[in-house]
Motif scaffolding. Structure first.
Motif, PDB file in Angstrom:
ATOM      1  N   ALA A 269       0.858  -1.190   0.000  1.00 32.34           N
ATOM      2  CA  ALA A 269       0.000   0.000   0.000  1.00 32.34           C
ATOM      3  C   ALA A 269       0.887   1.230   0.000  1.00 32.34           C
ATOM      4  O   ALA A 269       1.778   1.360   0.837  1.00 32.34           O
ATOM      5  CB  ALA A 269      -0.898  -0.006   1.230  1.00 32.34           C
ATOM      6  N   ARG A 270       0.664   2.139  -0.951  1.00 29.60           N
ATOM      7  CA  ARG A 270       1.514   3.319  -1.083  1.00 29.60           C
ATOM      8  C   ARG A 270       0.670   4.565  -1.354  1.00 29.60           C
ATOM      9  O   ARG A 270      -0.221   4.544  -2.199  1.00 29.60           O
ATOM     10  CB  ARG A 270       2.514   3.143  -2.236  1.00 29.60           C
ATOM     11  N   PRO A 271       0.981   5.664  -0.661  1.00 30.50           N
ATOM     12  CA  PRO A 271       0.297   6.932  -0.944  1.00 30.50           C
ATOM     13  C   PRO A 271       1.037   7.720  -2.017  1.00 30.50           C
ATOM     14  O   PRO A 271       2.264   7.621  -2.139  1.00 30.50           O
ATOM     15  CB  PRO A 271       0.366   7.663   0.400  1.00 30.50           C
ATOM     16  N   GLU A 272       0.298   8.482  -2.792  1.00 29.77           N
ATOM     17  CA  GLU A 272       0.849   9.471  -3.723  1.00 29.77           C
ATOM     18  C   GLU A 272       2.091   9.016  -4.472  1.00 29.77           C
ATOM     19  O   GLU A 272       3.154   9.592  -4.360  1.00 29.77           O
ATOM     20  CB  GLU A 272       1.124  10.774  -2.973  1.00 29.77           C
ATOM     21  N   LEU A 273       1.924   7.972  -5.244  1.00 27.43           N
ATOM     22  CA  LEU A 273       3.007   7.391  -6.022  1.00 27.43           C
ATOM     23  C   LEU A 273       2.740   7.648  -7.502  1.00 27.43           C
ATOM     24  O   LEU A 273       1.632   7.422  -7.985  1.00 27.43           O
ATOM     25  CB  LEU A 273       3.054   5.886  -5.739  1.00 27.43           C
ATOM     26  N   ARG A 274       3.746   8.115  -8.217  1.00 31.74           N
ATOM     27  CA  ARG A 274       3.571   8.372  -9.649  1.00 31.74           C
ATOM     28  C   ARG A 274       3.326   7.068 -10.399  1.00 31.74           C
ATOM     29  O   ARG A 274       4.053   6.096 -10.236  1.00 31.74           O
ATOM     30  CB  ARG A 274       4.800   9.055 -10.242  1.00 31.74           C
ATOM     31  N   VAL A 275       2.309   7.103 -11.241  1.00 31.97           N
ATOM     32  CA  VAL A 275       1.933   5.957 -12.061  1.00 31.97           C
ATOM     33  C   VAL A 275       1.902   6.423 -13.512  1.00 31.97           C
ATOM     34  O   VAL A 275       1.162   7.352 -13.859  1.00 31.97           O
ATOM     35  CB  VAL A 275       0.548   5.406 -11.649  1.00 31.97           C
ATOM     36  N   ARG A 276       2.715   5.779 -14.352  1.00 31.24           N
ATOM     37  CA  ARG A 276       2.685   6.093 -15.787  1.00 31.24           C
ATOM     38  C   ARG A 276       1.544   5.307 -16.407  1.00 31.24           C
ATOM     39  O   ARG A 276       1.660   4.123 -16.683  1.00 31.24           O
ATOM     40  CB  ARG A 276       4.012   5.749 -16.460  1.00 31.24           C
ATOM     41  N   VAL A 277       0.435   5.988 -16.624  1.00 25.59           N
ATOM     42  CA  VAL A 277      -0.749   5.328 -17.161  1.00 25.59           C
ATOM     43  C   VAL A 277      -0.688   5.207 -18.675  1.00 25.59           C
ATOM     44  O   VAL A 277      -1.399   4.391 -19.269  1.00 25.59           O
ATOM     45  CB  VAL A 277      -2.047   6.051 -16.720  1.00 25.59           C
ATOM     46  N   ALA A 278       0.154   6.013 -19.314  1.00 26.03           N
ATOM     47  CA  ALA A 278       0.381   5.999 -20.764  1.00 26.03           C
ATOM     48  C   ALA A 278       1.698   6.726 -20.998  1.00 26.03           C
ATOM     49  O   ALA A 278       2.184   7.434 -20.110  1.00 26.03           O
ATOM     50  CB  ALA A 278      -0.768   6.693 -21.493  1.00 26.03           C
TER      51      ALA A 278
END
Length: 170
Positions: A61-70
């Motif tokens: 479980a991680r808060p405010e983590l950058r996710v490359r959605v595209a």
């Protein structure tokens, strides 16, 4: 809060140090609404609840983590649940199992829906929205946002009523 967008190359976004992390959408850095007490309480309790079950549920479980959605879109969900079997990445490129967005008073629904659509396009299995003002919960799937109460971790039989998590908020 007025939302501002600044055009920059993705490399600049990834190297920049923002006071509050921002989304990156097709060349524009977009500020995210800052949370208030209720937002923060929900974020903390979601991370705590799922962190206590990390080994048993096979998650991180991680808060405010950058996710490359595209390739040209990076989102920063309020809370991510990652599979313990997924590679450890500083910026997430493999779909999280679940993401939670906690609404702030400044959120505009059209922007929230665009963010949720990005998560769905990436292949995230459980996309949730929490409205702390009235303790309502919504699940997003197939382009639709529907009120829901039972969180089920995709691919498992682990589940929890959202009201059980809400009851833990101090």
């Amino acid at each position: 809060m007025a939302t501002t967008a600044t055009r920059v190359p993705v490399e600049v976004y990834l190297q920049a140090d923002y006071e509050h992390d921002c989304d990156y959408v097709d060349g524009e850095v977009e500020e995210r609404p800052l949370g208030e007490l209720d937002h923060s309480a929900w974020q903390a309790i979601l991370v705590t609840f799922f962190s206590l079950r990390q080994k048993e549920w096979g998650i991180r479980a991680r808060p405010e983590l950058r996710v490359r959605v595209a390739p040209t879109r990076y989102r920063v969900p309020d809370v991510c649940l990652l599979s313990r079997e997924a590679p450890i990445e500083q910026i997430i490129t493999h779909p999280p199992l679940a993401v939670f967005e906690i609404l702030s008073p400044e959120d505009r629904m059209n922007r929230v829906l665009e963010r949720l659509a990005d998560y769905e396009a990436m292949g995230i299995g459980a996309i949730w929205v929490v409205d702390p003002r009235d303790a309502s919960y919504y699940h997003y799937a197939s382009g639709q946002l529907a009120q829901a109460s039972l969180f089920v971790l995709p691919g498992t039989n682990h589940q929890v009523e959202m009201s059980e998590i809400a009851a833990l908020i101090d």
